[in-house]
Design a protein around this motif. Structure first.
Motif, PDB file in Angstrom:
ATOM      1  N   LEU A  61       0.832  -1.204   0.000  1.00 31.22           N
ATOM      2  CA  LEU A  61       0.000   0.000   0.000  1.00 31.22           C
ATOM      3  C   LEU A  61       0.866   1.253   0.000  1.00 31.22           C
ATOM      4  O   LEU A  61       0.605   2.200  -0.751  1.00 31.22           O
ATOM      5  CB  LEU A  61      -0.928  -0.009   1.215  1.00 31.22           C
ATOM      6  N   GLU A  62       1.915   1.260   0.821  1.00 33.12           N
ATOM      7  CA  GLU A  62       2.834   2.400   0.840  1.00 33.12           C
ATOM      8  C   GLU A  62       3.487   2.597  -0.523  1.00 33.12           C
ATOM      9  O   GLU A  62       3.612   3.725  -1.006  1.00 33.12           O
ATOM     10  CB  GLU A  62       3.904   2.192   1.907  1.00 33.12           C
ATOM     11  N   ARG A  63       3.893   1.490  -1.139  1.00 37.00           N
ATOM     12  CA  ARG A  63       4.539   1.578  -2.449  1.00 37.00           C
ATOM     13  C   ARG A  63       3.578   2.111  -3.501  1.00 37.00           C
ATOM     14  O   ARG A  63       3.931   2.974  -4.314  1.00 37.00           O
ATOM     15  CB  ARG A  63       5.065   0.198  -2.863  1.00 37.00           C
ATOM     16  N   ALA A  64       2.356   1.584  -3.502  1.00 39.26           N
ATOM     17  CA  ALA A  64       1.370   2.036  -4.494  1.00 39.26           C
ATOM     18  C   ALA A  64       1.120   3.531  -4.359  1.00 39.26           C
ATOM     19  O   ALA A  64       1.059   4.266  -5.361  1.00 39.26           O
ATOM     20  CB  ALA A  64       0.069   1.251  -4.332  1.00 39.26           C
ATOM     21  N   ARG A  65       0.984   3.995  -3.126  1.00 34.16           N
ATOM     22  CA  ARG A  65       0.738   5.421  -2.910  1.00 34.16           C
ATOM     23  C   ARG A  65       1.937   6.279  -3.319  1.00 34.16           C
ATOM     24  O   ARG A  65       1.783   7.310  -3.966  1.00 34.16           O
ATOM     25  CB  ARG A  65       0.401   5.651  -1.438  1.00 34.16           C
ATOM     26  N   SER A  66       3.140   5.826  -2.948  1.00 37.64           N
ATOM     27  CA  SER A  66       4.324   6.644  -3.232  1.00 37.64           C
ATOM     28  C   SER A  66       4.668   6.671  -4.714  1.00 37.64           C
ATOM     29  O   SER A  66       5.197   7.662  -5.222  1.00 37.64           O
ATOM     30  CB  SER A  66       5.528   6.133  -2.426  1.00 37.64           C
ATOM     31  N   GLU A  67       4.356   5.577  -5.430  1.00 32.81           N
ATOM     32  CA  GLU A  67       4.694   5.484  -6.849  1.00 32.81           C
ATOM     33  C   GLU A  67       3.521   5.866  -7.753  1.00 32.81           C
ATOM     34  O   GLU A  67       3.650   5.836  -8.976  1.00 32.81           O
ATOM     35  CB  GLU A  67       5.163   4.064  -7.181  1.00 32.81           C
ATOM     36  N   GLY A  68       2.381   6.208  -7.173  1.00 31.89           N
ATOM     37  CA  GLY A  68       1.220   6.582  -7.977  1.00 31.89           C
ATOM     38  C   GLY A  68       0.618   5.429  -8.759  1.00 31.89           C
ATOM     39  O   GLY A  68       0.042   5.623  -9.831  1.00 31.89           O
ATOM     40  N   VAL A  69       0.721   4.201  -8.222  1.00 34.50           N
ATOM     41  CA  VAL A  69       0.169   3.022  -8.901  1.00 34.50           C
ATOM     42  C   VAL A  69      -1.355   3.051  -8.818  1.00 34.50           C
ATOM     43  O   VAL A  69      -1.934   3.355  -7.766  1.00 34.50           O
ATOM     44  CB  VAL A  69       0.704   1.725  -8.257  1.00 34.50           C
ATOM     45  N   ARG A  70      -1.994   2.746  -9.928  1.00 34.73           N
ATOM     46  CA  ARG A  70      -3.441   2.624  -9.969  1.00 34.73           C
ATOM     47  C   ARG A  70      -3.788   1.261 -10.569  1.00 34.73           C
ATOM     48  O   ARG A  70      -3.113   0.782 -11.480  1.00 34.73           O
ATOM     49  CB  ARG A  70      -4.071   3.742 -10.807  1.00 34.73           C
ATOM     50  N   PHE A  71      -4.855   0.664 -10.052  1.00 36.60           N
ATOM     51  CA  PHE A  71      -5.202  -0.709 -10.432  1.00 36.60           C
ATOM     52  C   PHE A  71      -6.379  -0.717 -11.403  1.00 36.60           C
ATOM     53  O   PHE A  71      -7.421  -0.109 -11.148  1.00 36.60           O
ATOM     54  CB  PHE A  71      -5.523  -1.532  -9.179  1.00 36.60           C
ATOM     55  N   ASP A  72      -6.187  -1.422 -12.505  1.00 35.98           N
ATOM     56  CA  ASP A  72      -7.220  -1.507 -13.536  1.00 35.98           C
ATOM     57  C   ASP A  72      -8.306  -2.511 -13.173  1.00 35.98           C
ATOM     58  O   ASP A  72      -9.424  -2.432 -13.689  1.00 35.98           O
ATOM     59  CB  ASP A  72      -6.571  -1.892 -14.867  1.00 35.98           C
ATOM     60  N   ALA A  73      -7.986  -3.462 -12.312  1.00 34.67           N
ATOM     61  CA  ALA A  73      -8.983  -4.408 -11.797  1.00 34.67           C
ATOM     62  C   ALA A  73      -8.521  -4.886 -10.430  1.00 34.67           C
ATOM     63  O   ALA A  73      -7.325  -5.100 -10.204  1.00 34.67           O
ATOM     64  CB  ALA A  73      -9.163  -5.600 -12.736  1.00 34.67           C
ATOM     65  N   ILE A  74      -9.477  -5.024  -9.534  1.00 33.20           N
ATOM     66  CA  ILE A  74      -9.227  -5.582  -8.207  1.00 33.20           C
ATOM     67  C   ILE A  74     -10.208  -6.715  -7.984  1.00 33.20           C
ATOM     68  O   ILE A  74     -11.413  -6.561  -8.205  1.00 33.20           O
ATOM     69  CB  ILE A  74      -9.410  -4.519  -7.100  1.00 33.20           C
ATOM     70  N   TRP A  75      -9.699  -7.867  -7.562  1.00 32.87           N
ATOM     71  CA  TRP A  75     -10.537  -8.977  -7.122  1.00 32.87           C
ATOM     72  C   TRP A  75     -10.227  -9.228  -5.656  1.00 32.87           C
ATOM     73  O   TRP A  75      -9.061  -9.182  -5.243  1.00 32.87           O
ATOM     74  CB  TRP A  75     -10.232 -10.251  -7.909  1.00 32.87           C
ATOM     75  N   SER A  76     -11.259  -9.506  -4.874  1.00 31.24           N
ATOM     76  CA  SER A  76     -11.020  -9.768  -3.458  1.00 31.24           C
ATOM     77  C   SER A  76     -12.131 -10.599  -2.840  1.00 31.24           C
ATOM     78  O   SER A  76     -13.309 -10.354  -3.092  1.00 31.24           O
ATOM     79  CB  SER A  76     -10.890  -8.451  -2.679  1.00 31.24           C
ATOM     80  N   ASN A  77     -11.719 -11.574  -2.042  1.00 35.85           N
ATOM     81  CA  ASN A  77     -12.598 -12.250  -1.103  1.00 35.85           C
ATOM     82  C   ASN A  77     -12.159 -11.720   0.261  1.00 35.85           C
ATOM     83  O   ASN A  77     -11.314 -12.303   0.921  1.00 35.85           O
ATOM     84  CB  ASN A  77     -12.412 -13.763  -1.197  1.00 35.85           C
ATOM     85  N   TYR A  85     -14.163  -6.244  -7.953  1.00 36.51           N
ATOM     86  CA  TYR A  85     -15.202  -7.241  -7.707  1.00 36.51           C
ATOM     87  C   TYR A  85     -14.876  -7.929  -6.386  1.00 36.51           C
ATOM     88  O   TYR A  85     -13.817  -8.545  -6.239  1.00 36.51           O
ATOM     89  CB  TYR A  85     -15.299  -8.231  -8.872  1.00 36.51           C
ATOM     90  N   LEU A  86     -15.805  -7.797  -5.437  1.00 39.55           N
ATOM     91  CA  LEU A  86     -15.638  -8.334  -4.097  1.00 39.55           C
ATOM     92  C   LEU A  86     -16.701  -9.403  -3.875  1.00 39.55           C
ATOM     93  O   LEU A  86     -17.849  -9.231  -4.285  1.00 39.55           O
ATOM     94  CB  LEU A  86     -15.815  -7.239  -3.042  1.00 39.55           C
ATOM     95  N   VAL A  87     -16.337 -10.489  -3.186  1.00 38.35           N
ATOM     96  CA  VAL A  87     -17.337 -11.495  -2.858  1.00 38.35           C
ATOM     97  C   VAL A  87     -17.513 -11.533  -1.341  1.00 38.35           C
ATOM     98  O   VAL A  87     -16.546 -11.607  -0.588  1.00 38.35           O
ATOM     99  CB  VAL A  87     -16.956 -12.891  -3.412  1.00 38.35           C
ATOM    100  N   VAL A  88     -18.770 -11.423  -0.904  1.00 38.49           N
ATOM    101  CA  VAL A  88     -19.100 -11.398   0.521  1.00 38.49           C
ATOM    102  C   VAL A  88     -20.379 -12.210   0.724  1.00 38.49           C
ATOM    103  O   VAL A  88     -21.326 -12.079  -0.065  1.00 38.49           O
ATOM    104  CB  VAL A  88     -19.301  -9.955   1.036  1.00 38.49           C
ATOM    105  N   GLN A  89     -20.403 -13.019   1.780  1.00 47.01           N
ATOM    106  CA  GLN A  89     -21.621 -13.771   2.080  1.00 47.01           C
ATOM    107  C   GLN A  89     -22.763 -12.825   2.407  1.00 47.01           C
ATOM    108  O   GLN A  89     -22.578 -11.817   3.094  1.00 47.01           O
ATOM    109  CB  GLN A  89     -21.386 -14.694   3.283  1.00 47.01           C
ATOM    110  N   ARG A  90     -23.936 -13.170   1.911  1.00 46.74           N
ATOM    111  CA  ARG A  90     -25.115 -12.331   2.162  1.00 46.74           C
ATOM    112  C   ARG A  90     -25.368 -12.187   3.658  1.00 46.74           C
ATOM    113  O   ARG A  90     -25.645 -11.086   4.144  1.00 46.74           O
ATOM    114  CB  ARG A  90     -26.329 -12.944   1.461  1.00 46.74           C
TER     115      ARG A  90
END
Length: 203
Positions: free
Chosen positions: A120-136, A164-169
């Motif tokens: 997270l620190e690296r992404a912020r300091s280097e200005g990284v942006r993500f074209d897609a995020i997947w997460s459970n 796209y995030l997956v979470v139990q109802r």
């Protein structure tokens, strides 16, 4: 979630690791898993639903598996989008070790496993942006911790990007959508299947 997940930081030993066969999005994977990392006996149902429902990934750019565990999402991302760079982040060293080994074993050379805080620190300091995020996301860390994690990373979506995030109802998926919207994010229920919601967040 067991506190041991955050404090037990040794790599997975050969004695404890076992192999698991995973079939996902047209890929047949042989994955190493550990009983000390989430869902070591099979691909968990939530991750399975996310893999089944998430749309095709962009062919290039930077992709993120947030809370990678032993790496099923990250490895599939790497194989589906070989021209992209995939960040696989987690707080647990054992999970990162398994993800790294699984990516290498399955030919996903574009996957990099990283400690979540450092990434997270690296992404912020280097200005990284993500074209897609997947997460459970790890719901059992508690509502506030999970929301803080999602807020941090979703703020790094690239223009035109989607998460796209997956979470139990029954573990608060619908209230999570409402909270994301209250934070000014474009969030909606994308799909619902077998007690899980797939939540889409767009930049």
């Amino acid at each position: 979630m067991n506190e041991q997940y955050f404090t037990d930081q040794a790599p997975a030993s050969d004695a404890e690791a076992r192999q698991l066969r995973v079939s996902a999005r047209g890929h047949e994977l042989t994955m190493r898993v550990s009983p000390k990392v989430f869902s070591s006996s099979r691909l968990d149902l939530g991750t399975r639903q996310l893999l089944a429902e998430a749309p095709e990934l962009p062919g290039r750019g930077t992709l993120l598996d947030l809370g990678c565990g032993w790496g099923p999402l990250a490895v599939v991302m790497g194989l589906e989008s070989p021209g992209a760079t995939v960040w696989a982040v987690d707080v647990n060293t054992r999970a990162l070790d398994l993800t790294e080994r699984n990516a290498e074993a399955n030919g996903a050379a574009n996957v990099s496993a990283m400690n979540a805080g450092e990434a997270l620190e690296r992404a912020r300091s280097e200005g990284v942006r993500f074209d897609a995020i997947w997460s459970n996301p790890p719901v059992r860390v508690g509502k506030e911790a999970m929301r803080r994690m999602l807020s941090d990373w979703l703020s790094l979506l690239a223009p035109g990007g989607a998460a796209y995030l997956v979470v139990q109802r029954n573990l608060g998926a619908d209230s999570l959508v409402a909270w994301l919207v209250s934070q000014g994010m474009a969030a909606r229920r994308y799909a619902s299947k077998k007690g899980y919601r797939i939540i889409e967040v767009t930049a």
